[in-house]
Write a protein that holds these residues in place. Structure first.
Motif, PDB file in Angstrom:
ATOM      1  N   GLU A 106     -35.939 -38.050  45.821  1.00 16.22           N
ATOM      2  CA  GLU A 106     -36.780 -37.211  46.670  1.00 16.22           C
ATOM      3  C   GLU A 106     -36.071 -36.967  47.982  1.00 16.22           C
ATOM      4  OE1 GLU A 106     -40.923 -37.896  47.304  1.00 16.22           O
ATOM      5  OE2 GLU A 106     -41.150 -38.773  45.309  1.00 16.22           O
ATOM      6  N   LEU A 107     -35.940 -35.707  48.326  1.00 16.97           N
ATOM      7  CA  LEU A 107     -35.334 -35.311  49.593  1.00 16.97           C
ATOM      8  C   LEU A 107     -36.332 -34.422  50.325  1.00 16.97           C
ATOM      9  CD1 LEU A 107     -31.850 -34.397  48.123  1.00 16.97           C
ATOM     10  CD2 LEU A 107     -32.416 -36.461  49.401  1.00 16.97           C
ATOM     11  N   TRP A 108     -36.362 -34.514  51.626  1.00 16.14           N
ATOM     12  CA  TRP A 108     -37.354 -33.774  52.398  1.00 16.14           C
ATOM     13  C   TRP A 108     -36.789 -32.546  53.089  1.00 16.14           C
ATOM     14  CZ3 TRP A 108     -42.292 -34.686  51.597  1.00 16.14           C
ATOM     15  CH2 TRP A 108     -42.621 -35.890  50.981  1.00 16.14           C
ATOM     16  N   SER A 109     -35.547 -32.229  52.834  1.00 21.33           N
ATOM     17  CA  SER A 109     -34.916 -31.073  53.459  1.00 21.33           C
ATOM     18  C   SER A 109     -34.419 -30.130  52.373  1.00 21.33           C
ATOM     19  CB  SER A 109     -33.746 -31.541  54.326  1.00 21.33           C
ATOM     20  OG  SER A 109     -32.819 -30.513  54.540  1.00 21.33           O
ATOM     21  N   ILE A 118     -31.440 -30.753  49.529  1.00 18.12           N
ATOM     22  CA  ILE A 118     -31.647 -30.525  48.095  1.00 18.12           C
ATOM     23  C   ILE A 118     -30.590 -29.563  47.566  1.00 18.12           C
ATOM     24  CG2 ILE A 118     -33.203 -29.532  46.371  1.00 18.12           C
ATOM     25  CD1 ILE A 118     -35.537 -30.488  48.229  1.00 18.12           C
ATOM     26  N   SER A 151     -48.987 -24.746  48.716  1.00 23.46           N
ATOM     27  CA  SER A 151     -48.589 -25.041  50.091  1.00 23.46           C
ATOM     28  C   SER A 151     -49.655 -24.497  51.020  1.00 23.46           C
ATOM     29  CB  SER A 151     -47.256 -24.371  50.425  1.00 23.46           C
ATOM     30  OG  SER A 151     -46.245 -24.867  49.608  1.00 23.46           O
TER      31      SER A 151
END
Length: 97
Positions: free
Chosen positions: A18-21, A25, A66
């Motif tokens: 999991e990456l938040w940027s 990614i 979203s």
């Protein structure tokens, strides 16, 4: 989303990250370390220049929702106003109020 698909296909061992940027990614995928499902608008330039490519699939994934929230009746910076304008324009036929 991907995990559910892999489990349905009886693929019990897999690793996820999991990456938040979005940039992080895209860099991970461009480096060949995996794949991702991202909004087309975020990868259009990378697809055009050949850094990333679209993969065809037949799986039907659940929608990802979203939300954009801002304070009403308050001053917003020009950057926030422009961001809201872009989001509303890109999603004008998909907005639920």
């Amino acid at each position: 989303m991907f995990e559910e698909h892999l489990i349905k296909q009886d693929i019990p061992k897999f690793q996820t990250m999991e990456l938040w940027s979005l940039e992080a990614i895209k860099q991970v995928v461009a480096s060949g370390l995996g794949f991702a499902a991202l909004p087309l608008v975020t990868v259009e330039s990378e697809i055009e220049n050949g850094t990333l490519k679209l993969l065809e699939h037949t799986e039907s994934f659940k929608p990802i929702y979203s939300y954009m929230m801002v304070r009403s009746k308050n001053w917003h910076s020009p950057a926030v106003d422009k961001f809201m304008e872009i989001v509303l324009e890109l999603s004008k036929d998909k907005i639920e109020v």
